[in-house]
Design an enzyme around this catalytic site. Structure first.
Site, PDB file in Angstrom:
ATOM      1  N   HIS A 151       0.662  -1.210  -0.164  1.00  0.00           N
ATOM      2  CA  HIS A 151       0.085  -0.149  -0.040  1.00  0.00           C
ATOM      3  C   HIS A 151       0.776   1.187  -0.055  1.00  0.00           C
ATOM      4  CE1 HIS A 151      -2.918   2.941   2.521  1.00  0.00           C
ATOM      5  NE2 HIS A 151      -3.006   2.762   0.940  1.00  0.00           N
ATOM      6  N   CYS A 168      -8.315  18.370  24.896  1.00  0.00           N
ATOM      7  CA  CYS A 168      -8.879  18.054  25.947  1.00  0.00           C
ATOM      8  C   CYS A 168      -7.842  17.801  27.382  1.00  0.00           C
ATOM      9  CB  CYS A 168      -9.365  16.671  26.000  1.00  0.00           C
ATOM     10  SG  CYS A 168     -10.686  16.223  27.596  1.00  0.00           S
ATOM     11  N   TYR A 225     -11.838  19.155  35.951  1.00  0.00           N
ATOM     12  CA  TYR A 225     -10.888  19.983  35.272  1.00  0.00           C
ATOM     13  C   TYR A 225      -9.981  20.925  36.164  1.00  0.00           C
ATOM     14  CZ  TYR A 225     -13.293  17.643  31.612  1.00  0.00           C
ATOM     15  OH  TYR A 225     -13.944  16.649  30.769  1.00  0.00           O
TER      16      TYR A 225
END
Ligand code: HEM
Ligand code: MTE
Length: 467
Positions: free
Chosen positions: A40, A186, A322
């Site tokens: 590939h 994140c 957080y």
């Protein structure tokens, strides 16, 4: 003429490794491409992402495959057809609150199905400077709401002597359209590395909880001004509420300081477009907040309400999550009120190629990755080591021009390095420097925290060199 072999999707799915052979489908045709994997041109690992399933979602991302000679290559490997009942993907409806979630791209590495949390595989993450929408990382806390763009309204609470607004999408389109490239990360990106050191609570994100898009929408400062809000001296916060909610009706929420929201240079957006398309459902359709340079958690999706308050949002995700803590703090001693909410993120970088544990050819190795810093700080350098950090080489940076104090998007980087004969393994390390000369810590131990956030130690990949 013999009738073709008929296979079910289940059977195709069972052929997804070199041991079981590698099958893929295109339309209703089934192919055994085991012999092609190593031929590939795009590399074996990319082809393997489609092993055991359809090629269409991948080829939709890499249009290079829409050529007749590629169909001819594939045709040589045809082994049969899909059974008629398997041609269309099955639709399953239940009383499950997540049953109405959108269909996701199969390349995404799923960390949790309900709520849906997933990251692109590293070898696709840095294939494009702009992350294609279908493989942009997804961080949901709740089921994805299904909102009607015709009846959608965004509520902007005005100040005492101003006016509250109820904006339709058309109303929002009337504000000047602002478009910027922004990387979203994140706080939990690379948490798995902290977890390897000592258990943390949270999803096992690897290095893919970060992606980059062109976002377009109205500037938050324009909309707030229209409602009569003014930049003010006192400490105030802009609170955002999502239209996703849990069974008790509690919505996702977060806030940012008013000073950032009202600063036109901070370019905070109420975004309705992502890479030239309406926002995909997973990324907040029809409107989300984009806060350049700030942790993903404040980019509230499916935005329903915006208000200016004397205090930060009372949301769980603003006050009880957080936040960062010392390595010595555990779940018995943690005091969430003692730490500020994460806003701007620290400097970050990671290696996306080669992959940990891979075998590379001797002679030359190409190392690739990304680097980004919060607060609009530009990445000025990425250092790469092949010997665990004893010696360093400077990587080549690639990406959009970084505007001073407004470098909202990542830089991709690459290093071609020679691998002298006789070397059996490489301990590849990367670290980035931003324009405040902030650097990444060399190990996770001193930054370990119980929630596994802010994981930005030197990224390390170990590979063997083919003899
Ligand atoms: C490139 C065939 C699956 C990603 C190519 C090329 C061929 C090819 C012939 C060279 C195109 C050219 O330059 O004209 C195939 C076949 C596949 C397959 C027969 C299935 C059996 C995949 C999958 C992915 C992928 C599943 C993605 C996840 C790529 C990429 C390139 C490429 C990124 C471009 C590499 C570059 O620009 O250097 N493929 N491919 N391919 N393929 Fe595939
Ligand atoms: N907004 C709502 N309404 N609900 C959410 O669960 N997750 C947040 C933020 N906005 C969330 C949200 C978190 S923690 C992150 S990291 C980003 O969305 C992720 O955005 P993405 O899924 O588009 O990548």
């Amino acid at each position: 003429q013999e009738s073709p072999h008929i296979y079910t999707r289940e059977e195709v799915k069972a052929h997804s490794s070199l041991e079981t052979r590698i099958w893929v489908t295109l339309g209703s045709e089934v192919f055994d491409v085991t012999e092609f994997v190593h031929l590939h041109p795009g590399g074996p690992s990319k082809l393997m992402l489609a092993a055991g399933g359809p090629l269409e979602p991948f080829w939709a991302l890499y249009a290079v495959h829409n050529q007749s000679h590629i169909r001819e290559i594939l045709a040589q490997y045809k082994i049969g057809e899909l059974s008629p009942e398997d041609k269309a993907p099955s639709t399953l409806k239940t009383s499950d609150p997540y049953a109405d979630d959108p269909i996701r791209h199969p390349a995404l590495k799923v960390n949790s199905q309900r709520p849906f949390n997933a990251e692109p595989p590293p070898e696709l993450l840095t294939e494009n400077y702009i992350t294609p929408n279908p493989i942009f990382f997804t961080r949901n806390h709740l089921p994805v709401p299904n909102l009607d763009p015709n009846t959608y309204r965004l509520h902007i609470v005005g100040p005492p002597r101003g006016q509250s607004l109820s904006l339709s999408l058309d109303d929002l389109y009337q504000f000047p359209k602002h478009e910027i490239t922004v990387t979203l990360q994140c706080a939990g990106n690379r948490r798995s590395e902290m977890n390897q050191l000592k258990e943390v609570r949270g999803l096992e994100w690897r290095a893919g909880a970060i992606s980059t898009a062109r976002w377009a929408g109205a500037r938050l400062c324009d909309v707030l001004s229209k409602a009569g809000h003014q930049p003010c001296e006192t400490e105030a916060h802009v609170c955002f509420e999502g239209l996703d909610s849990d069974p008790t009706g509690t919505a996702y929420g977060a806030s940012i300081p008013l000073a950032r929201a009202m600063d036109p240079e901070a370019e905070v957006l109420l975004a309705y477009e992502m890479n030239g398309q309406p926002l995909p459902r997973d990324h907040g359709f029809p409107v989300r907040v984009v806060v350049p340079g700030v942790v993903g958690a404040r980019h509230v999706k499916w935005l329903g309400k915006v208000s200016v308050e004397p205090e930060e949002s009372y949301s769980h995700w603003q006050r009880r999550d957080y936040k960062g803590f010392s390595p010595s703090v555990d779940w018995d001693t943690v005091d969430f009120d003692s730490a500020p909410s994460i806003q701007e993120l620290p400097v970050q970088s990671a290696i996306t190629e080669p992959k940990d544990g891979e075998m590379v050819e001797s002679g030359e190795v190409i190392v690739k990755g990304y680097a980004w810093s919060g607060g609009g700080r530009a990445v000025i350098r990425v250092d790469v080591s092949l010997d665990g950090g004893l010696t360093w080489q400077v990587a080549e940076l690639d990406g959009e021009k970084q505007r001073p104090r407004k470098a909202w998007a990542w830089q991709l980087w690459q290093l071609r390095a020679s691998v002298p004969p006789g070397i059996k393994e490489l301990n590849i390390v990367c670290k980035a420097v931003d324009d405040s000369y902030n650097v990444q810590p060399d190990t996770v131990a001193p930054i370990w925290n119980l929630r596994g956030v802010l994981s930005n130690a030197w990224h390390r990949v170990h590979v063997r060199v083919a003899p």
